[in-house]
Design a protein around this motif. Structure first.
Motif, PDB file in Angstrom:
ATOM      1  N   GLY A   9       0.824  -1.187  -0.047  1.00 48.84           N
ATOM      2  CA  GLY A   9       0.156  -0.203   0.009  1.00 48.84           C
ATOM      3  C   GLY A   9       0.810   1.221  -0.014  1.00 48.84           C
ATOM      4  O   GLY A   9       0.640   2.235  -0.804  1.00 48.84           O
ATOM      5  N   ARG A  10       1.904   1.132   0.883  1.00 51.23           N
ATOM      6  CA  ARG A  10       2.718   2.215   0.970  1.00 51.23           C
ATOM      7  C   ARG A  10       3.524   2.735  -0.435  1.00 51.23           C
ATOM      8  O   ARG A  10       3.721   3.639  -0.817  1.00 51.23           O
ATOM      9  CB  ARG A  10       3.832   2.183   2.097  1.00 51.23           C
ATOM     10  CG  ARG A  10       4.638   3.488   2.344  1.00 51.23           C
ATOM     11  CD  ARG A  10       5.165   3.239   3.644  1.00 51.23           C
ATOM     12  NE  ARG A  10       5.922   4.366   4.237  1.00 51.23           N
ATOM     13  CZ  ARG A  10       7.219   4.755   3.985  1.00 51.23           C
ATOM     14  NH1 ARG A  10       8.095   3.649   3.390  1.00 51.23           N
ATOM     15  NH2 ARG A  10       7.767   5.964   4.172  1.00 51.23           N
ATOM     16  N   ARG A  11       4.037   1.471  -1.083  1.00 53.78           N
ATOM     17  CA  ARG A  11       4.617   1.457  -2.262  1.00 53.78           C
ATOM     18  C   ARG A  11       3.753   2.185  -3.191  1.00 53.78           C
ATOM     19  O   ARG A  11       4.377   2.875  -4.019  1.00 53.78           O
ATOM     20  CB  ARG A  11       5.125   0.252  -2.623  1.00 53.78           C
ATOM     21  CG  ARG A  11       6.104   0.318  -3.905  1.00 53.78           C
ATOM     22  CD  ARG A  11       6.500  -1.402  -4.212  1.00 53.78           C
ATOM     23  NE  ARG A  11       7.536  -1.473  -3.425  1.00 53.78           N
ATOM     24  CZ  ARG A  11       8.152  -2.770  -3.349  1.00 53.78           C
ATOM     25  NH1 ARG A  11       7.871  -3.685  -4.331  1.00 53.78           N
ATOM     26  NH2 ARG A  11       9.165  -2.888  -2.790  1.00 53.78           N
ATOM     27  N   ARG A  12       2.613   1.683  -3.458  1.00 56.96           N
ATOM     28  CA  ARG A  12       1.639   2.311  -4.255  1.00 56.96           C
ATOM     29  C   ARG A  12       1.477   3.534  -4.174  1.00 56.96           C
ATOM     30  O   ARG A  12       1.350   4.345  -5.131  1.00 56.96           O
ATOM     31  CB  ARG A  12       0.442   1.409  -4.283  1.00 56.96           C
ATOM     32  CG  ARG A  12       0.327  -0.089  -5.124  1.00 56.96           C
ATOM     33  CD  ARG A  12      -1.189  -0.395  -5.384  1.00 56.96           C
ATOM     34  NE  ARG A  12      -1.759  -0.719  -4.090  1.00 56.96           N
ATOM     35  CZ  ARG A  12      -1.770  -1.829  -3.352  1.00 56.96           C
ATOM     36  NH1 ARG A  12      -0.977  -2.890  -3.872  1.00 56.96           N
ATOM     37  NH2 ARG A  12      -2.307  -1.969  -2.543  1.00 56.96           N
ATOM     38  N   THR A  17       2.130   9.245  -5.867  1.00 59.75           N
ATOM     39  CA  THR A  17       2.539  10.439  -5.454  1.00 59.75           C
ATOM     40  C   THR A  17       3.822  10.999  -6.355  1.00 59.75           C
ATOM     41  O   THR A  17       3.733  12.170  -6.993  1.00 59.75           O
ATOM     42  CB  THR A  17       2.971  10.625  -4.193  1.00 59.75           C
ATOM     43  OG1 THR A  17       2.197  10.054  -3.237  1.00 59.75           O
ATOM     44  CG2 THR A  17       3.551  11.934  -3.737  1.00 59.75           C
ATOM     45  N   THR A  18       4.664  10.011  -6.794  1.00 62.54           N
ATOM     46  CA  THR A  18       5.916  10.590  -7.504  1.00 62.54           C
ATOM     47  C   THR A  18       5.439  10.865  -8.936  1.00 62.54           C
ATOM     48  O   THR A  18       5.778  11.625  -9.529  1.00 62.54           O
ATOM     49  CB  THR A  18       6.906   9.352  -7.458  1.00 62.54           C
ATOM     50  OG1 THR A  18       7.315   9.065  -6.160  1.00 62.54           O
ATOM     51  CG2 THR A  18       7.955   9.581  -8.385  1.00 62.54           C
ATOM     52  N   ALA A  19       4.617  10.028  -9.457  1.00 58.27           N
ATOM     53  CA  ALA A  19       3.900  10.117 -10.834  1.00 58.27           C
ATOM     54  C   ALA A  19       3.307  11.546 -10.805  1.00 58.27           C
ATOM     55  O   ALA A  19       3.287  12.337 -11.824  1.00 58.27           O
ATOM     56  CB  ALA A  19       3.059   9.027 -11.177  1.00 58.27           C
ATOM     57  N   VAL A  20       2.422  11.811  -9.872  1.00 56.11           N
ATOM     58  CA  VAL A  20       1.570  13.127  -9.816  1.00 56.11           C
ATOM     59  C   VAL A  20       2.396  14.341  -9.864  1.00 56.11           C
ATOM     60  O   VAL A  20       2.375  15.348 -10.691  1.00 56.11           O
ATOM     61  CB  VAL A  20       0.525  13.240  -8.544  1.00 56.11           C
ATOM     62  CG1 VAL A  20       0.149  14.555  -8.611  1.00 56.11           C
ATOM     63  CG2 VAL A  20      -0.626  12.101  -8.974  1.00 56.11           C
ATOM     64  N   VAL A  21       3.372  14.254  -8.926  1.00 53.71           N
ATOM     65  CA  VAL A  21       4.532  15.250  -8.721  1.00 53.71           C
ATOM     66  C   VAL A  21       5.078  15.572 -10.045  1.00 53.71           C
ATOM     67  O   VAL A  21       5.521  16.398 -10.721  1.00 53.71           O
ATOM     68  CB  VAL A  21       5.544  15.152  -7.506  1.00 53.71           C
ATOM     69  CG1 VAL A  21       6.683  15.870  -7.429  1.00 53.71           C
ATOM     70  CG2 VAL A  21       4.683  15.222  -6.338  1.00 53.71           C
TER      71      VAL A  21
END
Length: 201
Positions: A9-12, A17-21
């Motif tokens: 869950g944390r990995r997803r 988050t990285t993709a959005v940023v």
């Protein structure tokens, strides 16, 4: 270490988050880049096309737009004004705009109305005598400067007169008809000044 549990869950969450940023960063970088393609104020003044909204110009009314630092008159001619044009042929210098004023309009506007659509007239609003801006006098009634006035343009500086097609009258200082710039209709309520029909702006 081998027995550690992976928190999927944390990995997803971190991946999302990285993709959005990253996506926000790309948009932030691209917007100024695309904006840089738009013509600058200097480019617009130098001749970039100008889009004009003509949807609210009433019949018989004129609105002025700026293009290349020049006043461009856009006139919505009434039926009465159009019907009166042939009666002025004997009074104007170049009724067909094909002699001394042949270069004063594009080929697609070299017609009786000097326009693409009869009701719409587009002119550079500078007198062909000394470059003054003539007054728009649309009402068809006797005027002090012309007892047989059928609407048009009057330059009070040196008394040059033009009819509702921008054709210059005989016996005035101005030598040629008013200039029709390149323009085309984008749709029923917008024109683009500075680009001929079929060209890319």
């Amino acid at each position: 270490m081998a027995n550690e549990v992976v928190d999927h869950g944390r990995r997803r969450f971190l991946t999302a988050t990285t993709a959005v940023v990253g996506g926000v960063g790309v948009v932030a970088a691209v917007v100024p880049f695309i904006k840089s393609w738009e013509p600058s104020a200097r480019a617009k003044a130098a001749g970039a096309p100008v889009t004009a909204d003509i949807g609210k110009i009433e019949s018989g009314q004129m609105v002025t737009f700026a293009w290349r630092s020049l006043p461009v008159f856009v006139i919505h001619r009434s039926k009465a004004q159009l019907d009166a044009l042939p009666s002025q042929d004997d009074r104007v210098v170049d009724p067909k705009s094909d002699a001394i004023s042949a270069e004063q309009q594009p080929k697609y506007a070299q017609n009786a109305n000097r326009s693409i659509k009869p009701e719409w007239l587009v002119l550079v609003g500078l007198c062909t005598h000394l470059g003054c801006v003539p007054d728009f006098v649309p009402v068809m009634k006797p005027e002090p400067f012309d007892p047989n006035w059928k609407g048009g343009f009057y330059c009070p500086c040196h008394k040059s007169r033009y009819d509702m097609a921008g054709r210059v009258y005989q016996g005035v200082p101005a030598p040629k008809n008013l200039l029709v710039p390149d323009y085309h209709f984008i749709d029923d309520t917008h024109i683009q000044i500075g680009v001929a029909p079929g060209e890319k702006g």
